[in-house]
Enzyme design. Structure first.
Site, mmCIF file in Angstrom:
data_model
loop_
_atom_site.group_PDB
_atom_site.id
_atom_site.type_symbol
_atom_site.label_atom_id
_atom_site.label_comp_id
_atom_site.label_asym_id
_atom_site.label_seq_id
_atom_site.Cartn_x
_atom_site.Cartn_y
_atom_site.Cartn_z
ATOM 1 C CG ASP A 87 27.113 15.814 3.722
ATOM 2 O OD1 ASP A 87 27.581 14.693 3.403
ATOM 3 O OD2 ASP A 87 27.683 16.583 4.532
ATOM 4 C CD GLU A 182 32.834 13.304 4.491
ATOM 5 O OE1 GLU A 182 34.023 12.956 4.524
ATOM 6 O OE2 GLU A 182 32.457 14.383 3.952
#
Length: 417
Positions: A87, A182
């Site tokens: 991400d 994350e």
């Protein structure tokens, strides 16, 4: 000593392909992963790993990619995992990323074409002084680049490809883990460490060439809910206590020359309001609380509460609730129990022809939580810079060195087994 020759063109093309895929996470989404589009990159990576012959490669329902490169050694070698997150940050636009390669950088200002007000200057980016003659990749000026952490993803994938193509390089079982979310603190919420089956890990998610990080912030999140008193504005005299104004007073009363991100560095912690919403009747302020010392986290939360109580003396009919939740803890207390993991990382960086730099992170990585989940996991440089911003950049040559470091780490554990 291994003679590794990474194809920088292949690595660059791989990174650019990944960077163009929108994988921003969403802190307000309750789903896992927080955005379904993260799985678009996950599916691509799983397919590429299958094409390389990693037969167990797969994307699970939660958006995690798992794979194993089997051992080619007759020794019993510790199982090493390499981990990066897919991400990108929600702090800046991540849609329609257009990576640009600035060849043979010579110290000039890099004016990004889609927004000429976005300019990379050596005076603002100290590591650019070490990039003379290198190739710098940026976005086009209207988005982040996503080098955090697609640089790490690309480096791991390139290292696995190299090991598959060069079977004479000995290694034990290598586990690959790519995680979602994350950037919003949920990166390993659904990570299955039993399925992963690793003894130790390295996240590839660091900044400066040669850095290895065994220490992070400890982190809490806090939500302050303010309950004000609503009244018709035409008849509010002596009655209304606006939660919005109370929230403004609280924010104004927080320290400005200390305990804030903009006033601290090195190992100084902070209290940082990251969002606010509300109405006259109720308002909410969201904080992140950071420090390298766990004990100081409580002191910082106490500061928020003391500030709130002082402000509410002027609003006698209003009330508040402060909810503090642990996010992650400094991984150093775990990694100090496994000094060989750091030593082997340092040796691998040195074998890649780079001077190792042992550092602390003013932030966190998946490795922070993985370490406390039983998988000791320091952080290795990926070459990413100016995270979460439209000025984000990465050096191709630094990415090559990170890829070499991954290969050396795998080989060192086999060599020492």
């Amino acid at each position: 000593m291994l003679n590794i020759k990474i194809n920088s063109n292949s690595l660059t093309e791989r990174f650019i392909k990944y960077a163009k895929i929108d994988t921003q996470s969403d802190p307000f989404s309750p789903s896992i992963p927080s955005t379904e589009k993260q799985k678009n990159l996950g599916k691509l990576l799983a397919d590429e790993l299958l094409d390389l012959g990693l037969s167990d490669a797969h994307l699970d329902e939660w958006g995690y990619v798992y794979a194993t490169l089997p051992s080619n050694s007759d020794k019993k070698v510790p199982v090493v995992c390499f981990c990066s997150h897919m991400d990108t940050s929600p702090d800046s636009c991540g849609e329609n990323v257009k990576p640009i390669v600035h060849k043979n950088y010579q110290g000039e200002d890099l004016i990004l074409p889609d927004d000429h007000t976005v300019v990379l200057k050596m005076a603002d980016h100290k590591d650019l002084k070490n990039q003379i003659g290198n190739d710098i990749i940026t976005a086009s000026g209207t988005t982040l680049l996503g080098a955090d952490n697609k640089a790490g993803v690309a480096e791991i994938m390139e290292a696995v490809t190299y090991l598959v193509q060069n079977p004479e390089i000995k290694h034990g079982d290598i586990k690959i883990l790519f995680t979602p979310d994350e950037e919003i603190g949920r990166g390993v919420d659904k990570a299955d460490l039993e399925k992963l089956g690793a003894d130790l890990a390295y996240t590839i998610d660091g900044e400066t060439l040669g850095s290895i990080e065994d220490e992070t912030f400890s982190a809490d999140g806090a939500v302050l809910t303010i309950n004000g008193i609503s009244a018709h504005p035409g008849f509010a005299k002596g009655k209304m206590e606006s939660a919005i104004k109370i929230a403004g007073d609280i924010l104004a009363a927080l320290p400005k020359d200390r305990l804030s991100p903009e006033s601290t560095h090195h190992k100084e912690g902070f209290v940082h309001p990251v969002g606010m919403s509300g109405s006259v009747e109720q308002a909410e302020i969201r904080f992140i609380i950071r420090d390298f010392d766990d004990e100081l986290l409580k002191a910082h939360a106490d500061l928020i509460e003391k500030t709130v109580k002082n402000v509410l003396k002027h609003y006698p009919h209003s009330s508040y609730r402060l909810d503090v939740k642990a996010q992650y803890r400094n991984m150093k207390r775990i990694l100090d129990q496994y000094p060989y993991i750091i030593e082997n990382g340092v040796e691998a960086i040195r074998r890649a022809g780079v001077e190792p730099k042992k550092q602390s992170i003013r932030g966190g990585t998946d490795g922070s939580r993985l370490s406390y989940m039983g998988l000791p996991c320091p952080n290795i440089f990926a070459g990413e810079h100016a995270f979460h911003s439209k000025q984000e950049w990465v050096s191709v040559q630094d990415m090559v060195k990170a890829t070499e470091t991954i290969i050396h780490i795998a080989n060192i554990y086999e060599e020492k087994a």
